[in-house]
Design a protein around this motif. Structure first.
Motif, PDB file in Angstrom:
ATOM      1  N   LYS A 218      -0.815  -3.837   3.252  1.00  0.00           N
ATOM      2  CA  LYS A 218      -1.823  -3.185   4.312  1.00  0.00           C
ATOM      3  C   LYS A 218      -1.739  -3.547   5.480  1.00  0.00           C
ATOM      4  N   THR A 219      -2.792  -2.767   6.308  1.00  0.00           N
ATOM      5  CA  THR A 219      -2.509  -2.640   7.536  1.00  0.00           C
ATOM      6  C   THR A 219      -3.476  -3.911   8.160  1.00  0.00           C
ATOM      7  N   LYS A 220      -3.257  -4.191   9.532  1.00  0.00           N
ATOM      8  CA  LYS A 220      -4.131  -5.096  10.022  1.00  0.00           C
ATOM      9  C   LYS A 220      -5.676  -4.849   9.752  1.00  0.00           C
ATOM     10  N   ARG A 221      -5.925  -3.630  10.084  1.00  0.00           N
ATOM     11  CA  ARG A 221      -7.361  -3.503   9.808  1.00  0.00           C
ATOM     12  C   ARG A 221      -7.860  -3.722   8.289  1.00  0.00           C
ATOM     13  N   GLU A 222      -7.209  -3.080   7.438  1.00  0.00           N
ATOM     14  CA  GLU A 222      -7.495  -3.371   5.900  1.00  0.00           C
ATOM     15  C   GLU A 222      -7.527  -4.704   5.622  1.00  0.00           C
ATOM     16  N   MET A 223      -6.756  -5.457   6.234  1.00  0.00           N
ATOM     17  CA  MET A 223      -6.314  -7.068   5.883  1.00  0.00           C
ATOM     18  C   MET A 223      -7.643  -7.629   6.165  1.00  0.00           C
ATOM     19  N   LEU A 224      -8.171  -7.464   7.394  1.00  0.00           N
ATOM     20  CA  LEU A 224      -9.272  -8.038   8.102  1.00  0.00           C
ATOM     21  C   LEU A 224     -10.590  -7.618   7.457  1.00  0.00           C
ATOM     22  N   LEU A 225     -10.735  -6.224   7.130  1.00  0.00           N
ATOM     23  CA  LEU A 225     -12.107  -5.827   6.791  1.00  0.00           C
ATOM     24  C   LEU A 225     -12.368  -5.608   5.172  1.00  0.00           C
ATOM     25  N   SER A 226     -10.967  -5.311   4.508  1.00  0.00           N
ATOM     26  CA  SER A 226     -11.294  -4.969   2.955  1.00  0.00           C
ATOM     27  C   SER A 226     -11.258  -6.173   2.315  1.00  0.00           C
ATOM     28  N   SER A 227     -11.646  -5.934   0.775  1.00  0.00           N
ATOM     29  CA  SER A 227     -11.592  -7.131  -0.131  1.00  0.00           C
ATOM     30  C   SER A 227     -10.116  -7.383  -0.407  1.00  0.00           C
ATOM     31  N   PRO A 228     -10.125  -8.636  -0.577  1.00  0.00           N
ATOM     32  CA  PRO A 228      -8.644  -9.221  -0.850  1.00  0.00           C
ATOM     33  C   PRO A 228      -7.795  -8.479  -2.193  1.00  0.00           C
ATOM     34  N   PHE A 229      -8.905  -8.042  -3.247  1.00  0.00           N
ATOM     35  CA  PHE A 229      -8.537  -7.529  -4.246  1.00  0.00           C
ATOM     36  C   PHE A 229      -8.399  -5.809  -4.382  1.00  0.00           C
ATOM     37  N   SER A 230      -8.816  -5.418  -3.116  1.00  0.00           N
ATOM     38  CA  SER A 230      -8.626  -3.820  -2.917  1.00  0.00           C
ATOM     39  C   SER A 230      -7.339  -3.420  -2.612  1.00  0.00           C
TER      40      SER A 230
END
Length: 277
Positions: A36-48
């Motif tokens: 994951k990117t930094k943005r995805e890691m901070l904003l998305s669900s851990p399971f996504s």
């Protein structure tokens, strides 16, 4: 009766699957975060799942970890310490198990006490001895420190396996004219193959992932291990956890491959003696 056994078997299998998933979930999350990117890691669900599977985090991890040097350092430390430890523990446990003198009985008790004492309680003493012998910031010092910290457990484990080696084989070897060294390397050591593999895998896990003791002995950057470099990555790049997760995956690969290759002998070594033949 058969239905009752079948029901118990299914229940145990379901329970084993649930427990396996419970332990596997953190590993899967680390692997997922590593893509994951930094943005995805901070904003998305851990399971996504990540929007795109790229290796940019792994490339950054290799660069920031100085992987060529840190991986080589970890490999040298672990292989050297495990090989020397296996040789010492095998020969020492054989002597303790076969000799009846009080010295050998005392030695066994001494190693048992070493297991009961937490390694954290010996940090100052080990560092003081290492500093006095000028072993700080040296590869030899790290290897010696690993051997010392793993010697008690290795002696205890190898001694428990000595009961599986028939004394009659050693007596027959002596009658044939074998020396003590040839008896050990030609008769005893091959019989202890599952025990050696078990010791190698368990101590490899310990040495490869060692952080606290290694951080005491190493301050030079060129001598750092993969684990020390990963910790630096966490503390220096606090907002780049995706790269840190990729570093964790990379550092876990060698031990995973080792366990996969020696799994058969490891299971045999852990279960030997559980069933009397």
């Amino acid at each position: 009766m058969k239905r009752k056994r079948l029901g118990k078997t299914i229940l145990l299998q379901l329970l084993a699957i649930v427990v396996s998933l419970f332990f596997l979930l953190p590993v899967l999350l680390v692997i997922n975060y590593s893509f994951k990117t930094k943005r995805e890691m901070l904003l998305s669900s851990p399971f996504s799942l990540p929007s795109a599977f790229t290796l940019i985090n792994y490339k950054n991890a290799v660069h920031k970890l100085d992987l060529v040097y840190t991986f080589a350092n970890s490999l040298v430390y672990t292989v050297a310490a495990v090989c020397i430890l296996a040789l010492l523990c095998g020969a020492g446990a054989w002597a303790i198990a076969r000799r009846r003198e009080k010295f050998f009985k005392f030695s066994y008790i001494y190693f048992i006490i070493g297991i009961l004492v937490p390694a954290q309680a010996l940090f100052i003493q080990i560092f003081t001895v290492g500093n006095t012998l000028h072993l700080i910031n040296s590869r030899i010092g790290v290897v010696c420190m690993y051997i010392v910290t793993g010697l008690s457990f290795g002696m205890f484990m190898m001694n428990s396996f000595m009961n599986t080696v028939p004394v009659e084989l050693e007596e027959a070897a002596r009658i044939d004219g074998c020396s003590v060294f040839r008896t050990f390397f030609s008769v005893v050591a091959p019989m202890l193959k599952p025990a050696y593999v078990t010791l190698i895998i368990m101590q490899s896990f310990q040495f490869w992932n060692e952080y606290l003791m290694t951080s005491l002995f190493i301050s030079k950057r060129e001598l750092r291990t993969v684990v020390l470099s990963t910790q630096v990555l966490f503390s220096t790049y606090k907002n780049d956890y995706s790269t840190a997760m990729a570093a964790i995956v990379i550092s876990a690969l060698p031990i995973t491959v080792l366990f996969a290759c020696l799994q058969k002998y490891f299971i045999k070594g852990m279960t030997i003696g559980a069933v009397k033949g």
